[in-house]
Design a protein around this motif. Structure first.
Motif, short mmCIF file in Angstrom:
data_model
loop_
_atom_site.label_atom_id
_atom_site.label_comp_id
_atom_site.label_asym_id
_atom_site.label_seq_id
_atom_site.Cartn_x
_atom_site.Cartn_y
_atom_site.Cartn_z
N ALA A 496 0.84 -1.19 0.00
CA ALA A 496 0.00 0.00 0.00
C ALA A 496 0.88 1.24 0.00
O ALA A 496 1.86 1.32 0.75
N PRO A 497 0.61 2.23 -0.84
CA PRO A 497 1.46 3.42 -0.89
C PRO A 497 1.41 4.18 0.43
O PRO A 497 0.34 4.42 0.96
N ARG A 498 2.57 4.53 0.94
CA ARG A 498 2.63 5.23 2.20
C ARG A 498 2.26 6.70 1.99
O ARG A 498 2.85 7.37 1.15
N PRO A 499 1.28 7.21 2.73
CA PRO A 499 0.91 8.62 2.54
C PRO A 499 2.03 9.54 2.99
O PRO A 499 2.77 9.22 3.93
N PRO A 500 2.22 10.68 2.33
CA PRO A 500 3.26 11.61 2.74
C PRO A 500 2.97 12.18 4.12
O PRO A 500 1.83 12.46 4.46
N LYS A 501 4.03 12.36 4.90
CA LYS A 501 3.86 12.80 6.27
C LYS A 501 4.27 14.25 6.47
O LYS A 501 3.60 15.01 7.15
N THR A 502 5.39 14.64 5.89
CA THR A 502 5.88 16.00 6.07
C THR A 502 5.37 16.88 4.93
O THR A 502 4.94 16.40 3.88
N SER A 503 5.47 18.20 5.13
CA SER A 503 5.03 19.14 4.09
C SER A 503 5.90 19.03 2.85
O SER A 503 5.41 19.19 1.72
N GLU A 504 7.20 18.75 3.04
CA GLU A 504 8.08 18.59 1.89
C GLU A 504 7.69 17.36 1.07
O GLU A 504 7.66 17.41 -0.17
N GLU A 505 7.42 16.27 1.75
CA GLU A 505 6.99 15.07 1.05
C GLU A 505 5.67 15.30 0.32
O GLU A 505 5.47 14.83 -0.80
#
Length: 721
Positions: A496-505
């Protein structure tokens, strides 16, 4: 050396094909998965290869090793084997819900695309409705579901809210927001409207429209100069939910007839904003020749109103032809395609390209005015890693050209008509909807892949929960780490694709998503043209500035809203009671009255026990001797008082003959007679009804708590039951 018969070799090849087809299905779904992911059929391939005979002892040829996927392996009879062709996987048809859609053209397109129409009781991938949607509907959307409206689009598609939003932007950017007529929102701007009517006099005409009206219903034309006429017209229309605009007295005409344009715009995403305009549209022509407004023709709707629903009732209405026909016959049609209109305007010596660019700018700027509101509604209910493409909307803009070919925004429709009363309507609207669904990109392969990832992720979470329980001591088995749990579930946590956590990601992820999106749009644009983001860098810079200004206006308006003081518990209770339906209010009132009666009875019982002598004296004074003193319960309606005797001397109504009772002060005090056989006075009976108890005067007296005093050998005192 002996050779294996050909039919056995073919059988082995067929068996190999069967496995490869199954593996191919998985490969197509998992092309983008991490390399370290273990293919679910890898062990099955290895097992089949290990069981397949090899070399001279296996009989498959001298030293020839059979490996899956070898295209150049020859048969034992010398004939080369043809390379295997990948079998394209067939996906289930896309399901579209048209329960709340009345237009047949949607079903024509659905059948043309091979999609399946479903109802509300079935799963769907696309939901097309003619009605606006609430934010709760967006909240319930799945990752693979799309709906054809945005929550909050009524901020642009209701006349009052559109005027309010455009006027706010006009104050901040007056040179950019000058494409709509002067508008007054009633009742808030009624004083300003009356002043405008008085100042401009009879030369100015006004058009009054209901906020949620459509198809020309409820519209009135009014001449200025007289405030009394304005007040009377507003009173007839209800004086609330109305907008009043300056009437455009000098429109551009087609052979003497007034017309307006229906422009179709597709909002594919609100964050980031992506807007497309359809190159085809409609020009709707009035049924009667136009003349400037005056008191004698203000009621001639076929001259002033361009609505198709109004003019089709006129005898002079001419049904439209197809978009490709009738270019030279424009003056005899009541509805034209934009291509026909462009040809007509160009033949008159005007620049249609300039007009079209002005219309595009009008559409983008109007959407910029409400984009912060749309973005807030969308992002407040969907996860941060959403691609912004679960909602889309086809808007119908009503635009009018004045005699200088300057476009004016009249209104915007969130559910424009998709009726197909003529070949022209069918040609334009079928193409519009087909190209819309192509840009929306309902990809069955992506849907299948996403659902598969969701199932594996759910299985991984389940295994992690079980592993956590094992680690807590419920049981101990093997490796219980989350990674092992994900691998046991088929790699769900890793696939499953990991959702971005930081604003940069998140920014990087969105840039990649937009880049992929633009590549797809370039190949599936159809009859659309993208107008935001604009390919013109200077124009796009202007739009970006307006977008930042719209966000500032929205935030300022949000901050200036009056903040209500927090409700007290009583205020909250009263508010909730006011929101209840009438039946619930009546039921609550009945229950409250019942509780009040019970509480009052309890108070009276406690009062009677606390002050027994006062109630006894009151009873004596009221009864006087031999009178009936009423009780409160159905089992103790009353009794006679001649001189109360312990063994049946008193007359009871509805009581057991061996139990005597007296009602004093609304309280019934049943008594058990003493054993001495003596007579009790009324005062003694009343005293016995108190908490202090009372003794009998016959034999031995009872003590204070009602128990008999065995020391004197006499009878027991009177007791309360």
């Amino acid at each position: 050396m002996a050779q294996l018969p050909i039919f056995q070799d073919e059988q082995a090849g067929e068996e190999e094909d069967e496995w490869e087809e199954e593996g191919e299905v998985e490969d197509e779904d998992e092309e983008q998965l991490p390399r370290h992911f273990n293919h679910p059929h890898a062990s099955r391939h290895a097992a089949s290869d290990s069981l397949r005979p090899k070399g001279p002892t296996g009989g498959c040829g001298e030293g020839v090793e059979r490996a899956a996927g070898d295209a150049d392996v020859s048969r034992t009879d010398g004939e080369p084997m043809s390379p295997k062709k990948k079998k394209k996987k067939k996906y289930a048809p896309i399901r579209i819900n048209l329960t709340n859609c009345k237009y047949e053209v949607l079903r024509i397109v659905q059948r043309k695309l091979g999609w399946r129409e479903v109802g509300d009781d079935e799963d769907w991938e696309v939901y097309w409705t003619d009605n606006s949607i609430a934010i709760e509907r967006v909240m319930r959307l799945g990752r693979t579901q799309k709906i054809n409206h945005f929550s909050g689009m009524l901020e642009l598609c209701r006349k009052r809210s559109m005027a309010r939003n455009l006027q706010k932007m006009q104050k901040a950017f007056p040179e950019h927001y000058n494409f709509f007529p002067t508008t007054f929102i009633i009742p808030g701007d009624q004083t300003a409207l009356e002043n405008d009517v008085r100042m401009r006099g009879k030369k100015q005409f006004y058009i009054l429209k209901p906020d949620a009206g459509c198809q020309g219903k409820g519209i009135r034309l009014l001449q200025g100069g007289k405030e009394e006429t304005l007040k009377a017209a507003l009173a007839e229309m209800g004086a609330s939910g109305i907008v009043a605009q300056h009437y455009l007295p000098a429109p551009f005409l087609i052979n003497g007839f007034k017309f307006d344009l229906r422009i179709y715009a597709l909002v594919l995403s609100c964050d980031p904003l992506r807007v497309f305009i359809y190159k085809e549209g409609l020009a709707r022509v009035c049924a009667e020749r136009y003349s400037k407004p005056k008191p004698s023709n203000l009621s001639t709707t076929f001259m002033h109103l361009t609505n198709y629903a109004v003019n089709k009732k006129h005898d002079a209405f001419v049904s439209a032809k197809t978009a490709a026909d009738g270019d030279a016959d424009v003056e005899n049609q009541s509805k034209l395609g934009l291509g026909q209109l462009a040809t007509y305007i160009t033949n008159k010596g005007h620049d249609w390209g300039s007009v079209w660019r002005s219309i595009q700018s009008l559409v983008v700027k109007s959407l910029i005015s409400v984009q912060p509101h749309l973005r807030n509604n969308y992002r407040s209910v969907l996860p941060i890693d959403d691609d912004g493409l679960r909602c889309f909307e086809v808007l119908g803009y009503d635009v009018m050209l004045d005699e200088a070919l300057r476009p004016w925004l009249i209104e915007c429709n969130h559910s424009s008509s998709f009726g197909i009363d003529s070949p022209l309507d069918l040609s334009i609207k079928e193409g519009l909807i087909t190209d819309t669904l192509a840009l929306v990109n309902v990809d069955p392969a992506l849907i299948a892949k996403t659902k598969k990832q969701e199932r594996r992720a759910a299985a991984g979470r389940l295994m992690e929960t079980r592993a956590a329980k094992h680690r807590a001591g419920e049981s101990g088995v093997g490796d219980t780490s989350p990674a092992a749990a994900g691998a046991a579930a088929g790699g769900g946590a890793e696939c499953a694709p990991r959702p971005p956590k930081t604003s940069e990601e998140l920014d990087a992820w969105r840039r990649l998503a937009v880049a992929d999106r633009e590549k797809y749009e370039a190949k599936h644009m159809g009859g659309f043209e993208r107008i935001f983001p604009s390919p013109d860098l200077l124009l796009q810079a202007t739009y970006e500035e307006l977008l930042r200004g719209a966000s500032e206006v929205y935030c300022a308006a949000f901050a200036s809203r009056p903040k209500r003081a927090p409700e007290t518990p009583d205020e909250e209770r009263r508010r909730r009671e006011d929101e209840l339906p009438e039946a619930a209010k009546l039921e609550r009132a009945r229950q409250r009255a019942y509780r009040d009666r019970l509480a009052q009875q309890a108070v009276e019982r406690r009062r009677a026990r606390a002050y027994p002598h006062e109630h006894s004296a009151a009873a004596l004074a009221a009864m006087g001797g031999g009178q009936i003193y009423p009780g409160v319960g159905p089992e103790w309606p009353g009794f006679a008082v001649p001189g109360f005797a312990t063994h049946g001397a008193a007359t009871h109504s509805g009581a057991h003959p061996s139990v005597l009772g007296l009602t004093v002060g609304g309280v019934t005090a049943p008594l058990v007679p003493g054993g001495g056989g003596g007579r009790h006075t009324l005062a003694e009976v009343c005293a016995c009804s108190s908490d202090d108890g009372g003794g009998s005067d016959g034999g031995g007296g009872g003590n204070g708590d009602g128990r008999s005093d065995r020391g004197d050998g006499g009878g027991g005192g009177g007791r309360r039951l």
